[in-house]
Design an enzyme around this catalytic site. Structure first.
Site, PDB file in Angstrom:
ATOM      1  N   SER A 124      34.723  34.178  38.009  1.00 50.50           N
ATOM      2  CA  SER A 124      35.801  33.663  37.177  1.00 50.50           C
ATOM      3  C   SER A 124      35.466  33.929  35.693  1.00 50.50           C
ATOM      4  O   SER A 124      35.233  35.070  35.319  1.00 50.50           O
ATOM      5  CB  SER A 124      36.032  32.181  37.465  1.00 50.50           C
ATOM      6  OG  SER A 124      37.217  31.712  36.870  1.00 50.50           O
ATOM      7  N   ASP A 174      44.171  35.254  45.387  1.00 48.93           N
ATOM      8  CA  ASP A 174      44.036  34.684  44.042  1.00 48.93           C
ATOM      9  C   ASP A 174      45.301  34.944  43.214  1.00 48.93           C
ATOM     10  O   ASP A 174      45.684  36.095  43.010  1.00 48.93           O
ATOM     11  CB  ASP A 174      42.822  35.300  43.354  1.00 48.93           C
ATOM     12  CG  ASP A 174      42.379  34.556  42.093  1.00 48.93           C
ATOM     13  OD1 ASP A 174      43.141  33.695  41.617  1.00 48.93           O
ATOM     14  OD2 ASP A 174      41.268  34.829  41.615  1.00 48.93           O
ATOM     15  N   HIS A 217      42.021  31.152  44.116  1.00 51.49           N
ATOM     16  CA  HIS A 217      40.857  31.350  43.253  1.00 51.49           C
ATOM     17  C   HIS A 217      39.618  30.677  43.846  1.00 51.49           C
ATOM     18  O   HIS A 217      38.498  31.152  43.637  1.00 51.49           O
ATOM     19  CB  HIS A 217      41.170  30.774  41.874  1.00 51.49           C
ATOM     20  CG  HIS A 217      40.321  31.303  40.762  1.00 51.49           C
ATOM     21  ND1 HIS A 217      40.310  32.628  40.381  1.00 51.49           N
ATOM     22  CD2 HIS A 217      39.441  30.680  39.935  1.00 51.49           C
ATOM     23  CE1 HIS A 217      39.477  32.806  39.371  1.00 51.49           C
ATOM     24  NE2 HIS A 217      38.931  31.639  39.075  1.00 51.49           N
TER      25      HIS A 217
END
Length: 404
Positions: free
Chosen positions: A189, A352, A385
């Site tokens: 991330s 995601d 995510h």
């Protein structure tokens, strides 16, 4: 000179009550189990003076970090794990045998695991933004810290931090620890941004980069998403332009911001079994406004847990750091990656909807145009995510190959 000190022991015992629900969920859903828990210590590096890339100067900077394994004599077996947006440096092991759960990536960090602590010296860091400012094990400087010039919290007078600043701060830590070269940087991330930036800021220092849930250049869509999160905070009257530390905090705004963040980090697959389920079994949303939906209750519970740990101003600073990011600080990815010399592994999650797989594909294309050695793998799943944690096992073989 940098000085390393151990974190306060009393604060460690409070971590169970303060840990973000994100970490709890990740551990609960991770398919790994530790044969024997490692015991780790939170340490703090003190940097007397630090200058940001925008020219601001911070004094008395404290940054939390953890280490696993041992640095070899050549100083070249280190693997850095930079912090993501909402996690901390606690990526493996436990502070105490009584802790309910180990660090978020305990399944892949430890003796004989993918990031083998018998072979590698793992360093994980907090960062200068310090979103989890209310976590008692995190003492890193941030907007909630006391400004030595005024004796009051910085608030929004804290310097705007960029991803390169996070990289430079970590470089100071690694230098103080005696690291001569990084075997790899493994970031997920917002940590993937730092991993990419490491490859171009210090190309001769980094041999390998693994970017999980990656983005190498912010686009307008995600900039607007981040602004949407932050607006819930700034519209809360209690935010008071960031000067709320001596009064009521903007808890409502922060919770609403985290609601949006939570949904954005998820995917449609998460809510499939919750869609028609009432939040209260004895009441129906069709007959009463007092009844809601299980999906909303789940989201709100996650946000409430993180509200206890997160600082509202730091959310805004984290958003701005990501909004400003493009690798190398230049206009195009191809130009930005030009200095890089490392081998790369790019691992997006197929479901995601925050950092789309297309972002990882763009990075691959730019790296290959520069003749870099790059591998690509998409994680399958329905967690959005969060699949970067829940389904990390899908990437372990590729990670082992990269590290070899």
């Amino acid at each position: 000179m940098l000085v390393s000190t151990d974190q306060d022991q009393g604060g460690k015992k409070m971590i169970l009550a303060r840990t973000s629900l994100l970490i709890a969920l990740a551990i609960a859903n991770c398919a790994f189990a530790s044969a024997q828990d490692m015991l780790v210590e939170k340490k703090v590096m003190e940097i007397p003076a630090f200058q940001t890339v925008s020219g601001s100067r911070l004094t008395g900077v404290r940054i939390g970090y953890e280490v696993y394994g041992r640095l070899n004599a050549a100083g070249d077996n280190a693997i850095l794990i930079p912090r993501s947006y909402s996690s901390t440096s606690h990526v493996a092991g436990k502070y105490s045998t009584t802790d309910a759960a180990p660090g978020i990536f305990d399944g892949v960090i430890g003796p004989g695991k993918t990031l083998d602590t018998d072979r590698y010296f793992i360093v994980s860091t907090d960062n200068l933004i310090n979103v989890a400012a209310k976590d008692p094990t995190v003492t890193t400087v941030g907007p909630s810290s006391t400004n030595p010039a005024t004796g009051k919290p910085y608030g929004m007078r804290f310097p705007i931090i960029q991803i390169r600043d996070l990289v430079n701060a970590d470089k100071a830590i690694l230098d103080a620890l005696g690291v001569k070269k990084l075997h790899a940087v493994v970031g997920w991330s917002m940590g993937s941004m730092q991993a990419f930036e490491w490859s171009v800021a210090y190309p001769d220092f980094v041999s390998r980069v693994a970017a999980l849930l990656p983005i190498a250049q912010m686009d307008g869509y995600t900039v607007a998403q981040l602004d949407n999160w932050g607006s819930a905070i700034t519209l809360d009257p209690k935010w008071n332009n960031g000067d709320y530390y001596e009064g009521p905090a903007p808890t409502d705004g922060l919770t609403r911001a985290l609601n949006t963040l939570h949904i954005t980090q998820r995917s449609y697959g998460w809510g499939t079994n919750l869609a028609a389920t009432p939040s209260k079994p004895d009441r129906s949303p069709a007959s009463s406004w007092d009844a809601g939906f299980a999906a909303v209750a789940n989201m709100q519970a996650a946000s409430a847990a993180r509200t206890k740990v997160f600082d509202a101003n730091a959310i805004l600073y984290g958003n701005r750091a990501m909004q400003l990011f493009t690798v190398g600080g230049v206009a195009t990815l191809e130009e930005g990656f030009r200095p890089a010399k490392a081998k790369f592994l790019i691992v997006p999650a197929r479901s995601d909807v925050l950092f789309f797989p297309a972002y990882g594909q763009r990075a691959v294309e730019a790296l290959r145009k520069n003749g870099r050695d790059v591998s690509y793998l998409e994680i399958d799943g329905t967690g959005g995510h969060f699949d970067g944690v829940f389904e990390i096992k899908q990437a372990t073989s590729a990670l082992r190959t990269l590290l070899q």
